[in-house]
Every structure is written in C-alpha cells, then in structure tokens.
Design an enzyme around this catalytic site. Structure first.
Site: not given
Length: 475
Positions: A279, A122, A190, A454, A247, A192-193
C-alpha cells in the site's frame, strides 16, 4: 451510427456518476461509460471506492470490530461471550452484498436521472464534428459523440518495482479485501490509509501484523500530536509499525512471502509472512484512454493536466478525481464532478480544497480538516491551540472508548479556525462540524458558544474550542 449526447462521462466512480447525475439534473443529455464488472460479468459502477476501496473496507472494518469487541470488550459490559469464532467466508459474503447494494443503487440513480449507461471501456477515437467521438468497447461496441467530455477514470494501486501483484500472496487493496482465511503472519508495506485500515482488520481477526514504513515519521500528513496519540493506541493494540525502513529483496514463494529490509538503525532484517499487502500509494488510470489520439496532455505521473477549474488542454474536455492533481479522495472527486457539470451549464461550480476532510477509519478513527500545527509553524502563522481529551467526555466513557482527543487551531489575532484534528471514537462523523465551521470562516469562539447536546461526543469539539481560550469546563 454514432449516438449524440451533450455530455459523455468516462468512468462511473464517485466523480463520474455524480458528474453525470448533476449534468442530467441541469437539463443535459448525458451518457456515462463504466467498465467495472461484478462476478457475473454485469455492470458494477462505483469505481474503486465502491468495488475495492471505501465501501468494502468499511464493511470489513465493521465486522472485525464486532469480533474484537466480542472477544475483548463485551465482558466489561457484563456480557459473557464464549468460543467466539469468525466465519471469514460469511464475512466476505456480507462485504460483497454491501458492495452489490451500492452498485445497484448507482445504476438506479443513473436511470432515475435519465442518464444513458454504457457498460464497457470508453476511449477517445478522434475529434469530430459536434465534439469528440468516443468508443465503448463492451459486449457490443458502440460509438458515441458529445460536445463535452468528463474524464473520471480514477486510479490504480502502485506496485513495487519488480514485485507484481498476483493477488494471492502479494496483494493490492483488491486482494487485501478477498483474503479467504485469517493469515498467521501478515506484512504490509506502507502505513498510509490502506495499510492501517487493512492491518487493523486482519489484526483484530487474529493475524500477527507488521507494517513497514519507509518514512521516519508516522502519518506525516497528520498533525504531529494527533499522529503520536494514534501511534500509542496502535502499539497498545499489538499493531507492529516499523518506521524508517528500506525494503530490499522480496521473494514470493509457494508457501508465502519473505521480505528483506534494513531497519532505521541500519540493521539487516528479514521477515516471513503468509501474505504481503503493498500500500504505497496509487497512480492515475489513463491506460487505454487513447489520449494521444486527440492530444490530451498528461503529466510525468500519467495524470491528466487540468487547471483550477478541471479544464484540460482540449476545449470541452474536463477531468476530475484521482486522475487529476489533488488528494485521491472519493468526496473530493464528487465535489469536482458537481462543479464541472455546473460549469458546463454556465454556472459557477466551486470546490474549496482547504476544507476537504480526511479520514482514516481505524480504531481510534483519525480525521482532520485544514492545516496542521507543523504547517502553521512552517508558514510562520501565529496561532492558538486548544485540545480536549475524550477521557473527560461523558459519552466516550459510557461507550467505553476514551482514546484520543479533539484539537483546534485558530488564528492568534482573528480567532478564525485554521484546522481541526481528531483522533478518537466517531472522528469521521465529528469532523463534519469543523468543515461547516471553516467553510463559513467561523472562529473557535463561535463553536465554543454553540450549545451541544449532552451527553454526546460532539461536546469534546465544543470543549476543544473553549480550550483555545484556556477555559474548558470539564477538564
């Protein structure tokens, strides 16, 4: 002849398809345009999250966790498992099947809610009578017009300068999900996640994994105490994480990738790998949107500029999710999509950025909501902290997974919960209680007074709340 709609949504990811469904629920005539394709060329709505992000990565994490348990933890339960092998092709096929189920589910939801779906790219053509003219470039070109347009075009992986993704040796999150055999050596740039989750998958399956991180601290956005606890667990697992690296030259050859870098001590290093996963973040996806044709304002990163309510500089044009400011999280995009649909309908859509949860689906899982201890200190906020280790939780002992803790941060005067941070089993599920509590501006005492089942992991949440007042019962 153009087709007229009340709302056109460009992008069928979490922000887009959810916005389309909510707008349709509110009585509007809605079109949703999405260009993702499956391997047969058919529609695959769901965006990065469903196709090459959240969903497939969790499928691989689950498969690799089963493999890891069979090899290293079943014996603790009296289960003998010999010659355990991984069929990578079958694992990937299962991952693909999970993705397809989600694609098909979204198509069903759009149809159920009477949203007209268009498969293709689109883009704006021009401002027109009745709103905006949108072109759909797909198998057959279509022209649509709507008074309101919601842009939800997502984001793309950021490449290192001069090191393009070939998805064979140098991989984005997409290629990282399609590695056909377990690499002997895997390097990720990287921590991260994406880096931690993909590193965890392939380490469990037998790869020697090294993660190179430019920042001097590990998971700087996470509460420091929680990040240190997670780092200890990853180190113990054999996930090698080097911090403070710079790097240098990367060579992509026929037999793999070599990475030159300088370590935190300033020493020159080099590492050879079969695969390299990059990443280092993501960039907003506005390529091909033809924003200039209507004067849509973008910032220096290419993100669409919006106000607090997701309005762009153009009347009747909105934007949500990864393509705008704020965290690039699927659930944040969903909430913005719902809020925008409701605003278009004259309602008061709402997104509270202070109670958006964050999750890293490693083992242990890491999840948090609200502010960290270092943020509270920097802001000069007086607070109280309480922690409770999973080591003292009966359900965690029964699971055989006692790594980590729950941490509460509360206002020193009012006791209102300011942040909750978890590293440990099922942190992604446990964090929801904290989100609800903070949304209702609960105090740590409120959680401490609520009965928790519990034995359950959620008891650690209650105990951490008790710890704010230094009155834990089980530690």
């Amino acid at each position: 002849m153009s087709k007229q709609f009340d709302v056109i949504v460009i992008g069928g990811g979490p922000g887009g398809y959810i916005a389309a469904i909510r707008a349709a629920q509110l009585g509007m005539n809605v079109a949703c345009i999405d260009e993702w394709k499956n391997d047969k060329g058919g529609p695959a709505p769901g965006g990065t999250c469903t196709n090459v992000g959240c969903i497939p990565s969790k499928a691989l994490l689950q498969s690799s966790e089963h493999f890891d348990h069979a090899n290293h933890h079943f014996a603790d339960h009296g289960i003998t498992a010999k010659d355990v092998k991984i069929d990578v092709a079958k694992m990937l096929a299962r991952k693909d099947a999970v993705v397809k189920q989600n694609n098909d589910g979204i198509l069903y939801l759009l149809k159920k809610n009477k949203v007209s779906f268009f498969h293709g790219r689109g883009s704006f053509v021009k401002a027109a009578e009745g709103g905006y003219e949108i072109k759909v470039a797909g198998a057959a070109e279509e022209t649509l017009v709507a008074t309101q347009v919601i842009l939800a075009t997502g984001s793309n992986a950021r490449a290192l300068p001069g090191v393009p993704f070939d998805e064979k040796n140098v991989l984005s999150n997409d290629g990282a999900l399609r590695i056909e055999a377990v690499p002997k050596k895997l390097v990720l740039i990287g921590s991260g996640v994406i880096g931690l989750e993909m590193g965890s998958v392939w380490r469990r399956l037998g790869a020697e994994v090294t993660i190179l991180e430019g920042l001097p601290t590990f998971l700087g956005a996470v509460d420091e105490q929680i990040a240190k606890e997670a780092k200890k667990a990853f180190d113990k697992q054999g996930l090698k994480i080097e911090l403070g690296v710079k790097v240098g030259e990367i060579k992509n050859g026929a037999k793999g990738v070599s990475v030159a870098y300088t370590n935190a001590k300033g020493e020159a290093q080099a590492i050879e790998a079969d695969k390299l996963i990059v990443s280092i973040g993501r960039v907003p996806n506005t390529i091909g949107l033809n924003a200039e044709s209507v004067g849509l304002q973008l910032d220096e990163r290419g993100a669409i500029v919006v106000d607090a309510d997701c309005r762009t500089n153009l009347p009747g044009v909105w934007a949500v999710g990864d393509v705008v400011r704020g965290p690039m999280l699927a659930h944040k995009a969903e909430e913005e999509g719902v809020a925008v649909a409701e605003r278009i309908a004259g309602q008061h859509g709402h997104v509270n950025f202070n109670t958006i949860p964050w999750v890293i689906y490693t083992s242990p899982e890491i999840a948090w909501v609200g502010r960290t201890e270092q943020q509270l200190k920097a802001d000069g906020v007086k607070y109280k902290a309480g922690t409770f280790p999973f080591l003292a939780n009966g359900r965690a002992r029964a699971l055989g997974d006692t790594t980590g803790m729950v941490k509460f941060l509360a206002d020193a005067a009012s006791d209102e919960i300011l942040g909750v941070h978890i590293v440990g089993p099922m942190a992604s599920e446990l964090i929801a209680e904290a989100v609800v509590a903070m949304e209702f501006r609960a105090s740590s005492e409120d959680i401490a007074r609520i009965c928790h089942a519990h034995p359950s992991l959620s008891e650690a949440t209650k105990e951490a709340a008790l710890a704010v007042d230094k009155r834990t019962l089980n530690f």
